[in-house]
Motif scaffolding. Structure first.
Motif, mmCIF file in Angstrom:
data_model
loop_
_atom_site.group_PDB
_atom_site.id
_atom_site.type_symbol
_atom_site.label_atom_id
_atom_site.label_comp_id
_atom_site.label_asym_id
_atom_site.label_seq_id
_atom_site.Cartn_x
_atom_site.Cartn_y
_atom_site.Cartn_z
ATOM 1 N N GLU A 3 0.828 -1.209 0.000
ATOM 2 C CA GLU A 3 0.000 0.000 0.000
ATOM 3 C C GLU A 3 0.861 1.257 0.000
ATOM 4 O O GLU A 3 0.521 2.256 -0.646
ATOM 5 N N ALA A 41 2.114 1.623 -3.511
ATOM 6 C CA ALA A 41 1.014 2.051 -4.375
ATOM 7 C C ALA A 41 0.683 3.519 -4.147
ATOM 8 O O ALA A 41 0.433 4.269 -5.106
ATOM 9 N N ALA A 63 1.361 -4.074 -5.125
ATOM 10 C CA ALA A 63 1.167 -2.629 -5.308
ATOM 11 C C ALA A 63 0.611 -2.336 -6.693
ATOM 12 O O ALA A 63 -0.287 -1.495 -6.863
ATOM 13 N N LEU A 115 -2.837 -0.426 -7.724
ATOM 14 C CA LEU A 115 -2.875 0.683 -8.679
ATOM 15 C C LEU A 115 -3.785 0.372 -9.859
ATOM 16 O O LEU A 115 -4.453 1.263 -10.390
#
Length: 260
Positions: A38, A41, A78, A82
């Protein structure tokens, strides 16, 4: 990654620091710690929204993993985050590529959210009109009082103030009792690039701006209190649309090539 690897990795190093900044008094952020995926991302997402990564650019999985000192697993996770946020396209055997984020796409996201919030405000106003002596507005008023306190803090963090404004909108939506609307609102948070927009301060940057925004919000909530659905929707949309315009202006001026 193409020649832009350096600015991307520089952004990653700032994520943990940003999360450790003190929270302004009067605000409680009940959030779990971000996973490594996270954090990656969020950092890359902010770069895309701010125009520091170009549409069509390939994001190198190995280079991100090397910089972040993790295996490729969190980087792949990630990329999936996204992709869910519509910021990258994952092409099998080729990698992750930046999707275009335009001025119109950002405006569209704000417009949908603002329309939902206005609808919720009108519904709450109808509830107030139907039960004028009830406690329909209790939680909304509590959030507004917290925002008033924050507006008087000279060094209130803009992101904290924006977070509190978002809490007010969420509380209006929850108070409407429209479960479908609440679910759609949550989906817009989780499955769009909304969170990437707010990784850097976009609104309420000064004490004067915070007070001005507070006055606009107070007008909107007063309209809900009046039990007038039309005024409640219009005034709620007004201050949210002003935030939209401010964010679009910020991103247009900060993007290296200009937000199109």
């Amino acid at each position: 990654m193409a020649p832009r690897t350096k600015p991307v990795t520089a952004a990653l190093s700032e994520v943990a620091a940003a999360r450790s900044e003190p929270v302004s008094a009067g605000v409680r952020r009940l959030r779990r710690p971000l996973t490594t995926a996270e954090q990656i991302a969020d950092a890359v997402g902010a770069m895309i929204v701010e125009g520091r990564l170009s549409a069509g650019e390939r994001i190198g999985e190995e280079k991100l993993a090397d910089f972040y000192r993790v295996s490729r697993g969190p980087v792949r996770d990630a990329f999936r985050i996204l992709e869910k946020r519509r910021l990258v396209e994952i092409i099998p055997r080729r990698g992750a590529f930046v999707r275009p984020v335009t001025r119109d796409s950002i405006a569209d996201l704000f417009n949908v959210r603002n329309a939902l919030a206005g609808m919720a405000a009108a519904t709450v106003a109808r509830r107030v009109a139907a039960d004028p002596g009830g406690n329909v507005m209790l939680k909304i008023d509590r959030r507004l009082d917290q925002l008033r306190g924050m507006a008087e803090i000279a060094d209130c963090a803009p992101l904290d103030y924006s977070f509190q404004m978002t809490r007010i909108v969420y509380t209006i939506i929850a108070t409407s009792g429209n479960q479908l609307l609440l679910e759609i609102w949550s989906e817009l948070n989780d499955h769009t690039f909304w969170t990437a927009i707010w990784k850097t301060p976009q609104d309420a940057l000064t004490r004067a701006e915070r007070r001005k925004r507070l006055a606009q919000i107070e007008r909107g909530i007063a309209a809900i209190h009046s039990g007038d659905p039309q005024a409640a929707e219009a005034d709620t949309r007004l201050w949210l649309d002003l935030i939209r315009d401010r964010v679009l202006s910020n991103l247009s001026s900060s993007s290296p090539s200009g937000l199109r």
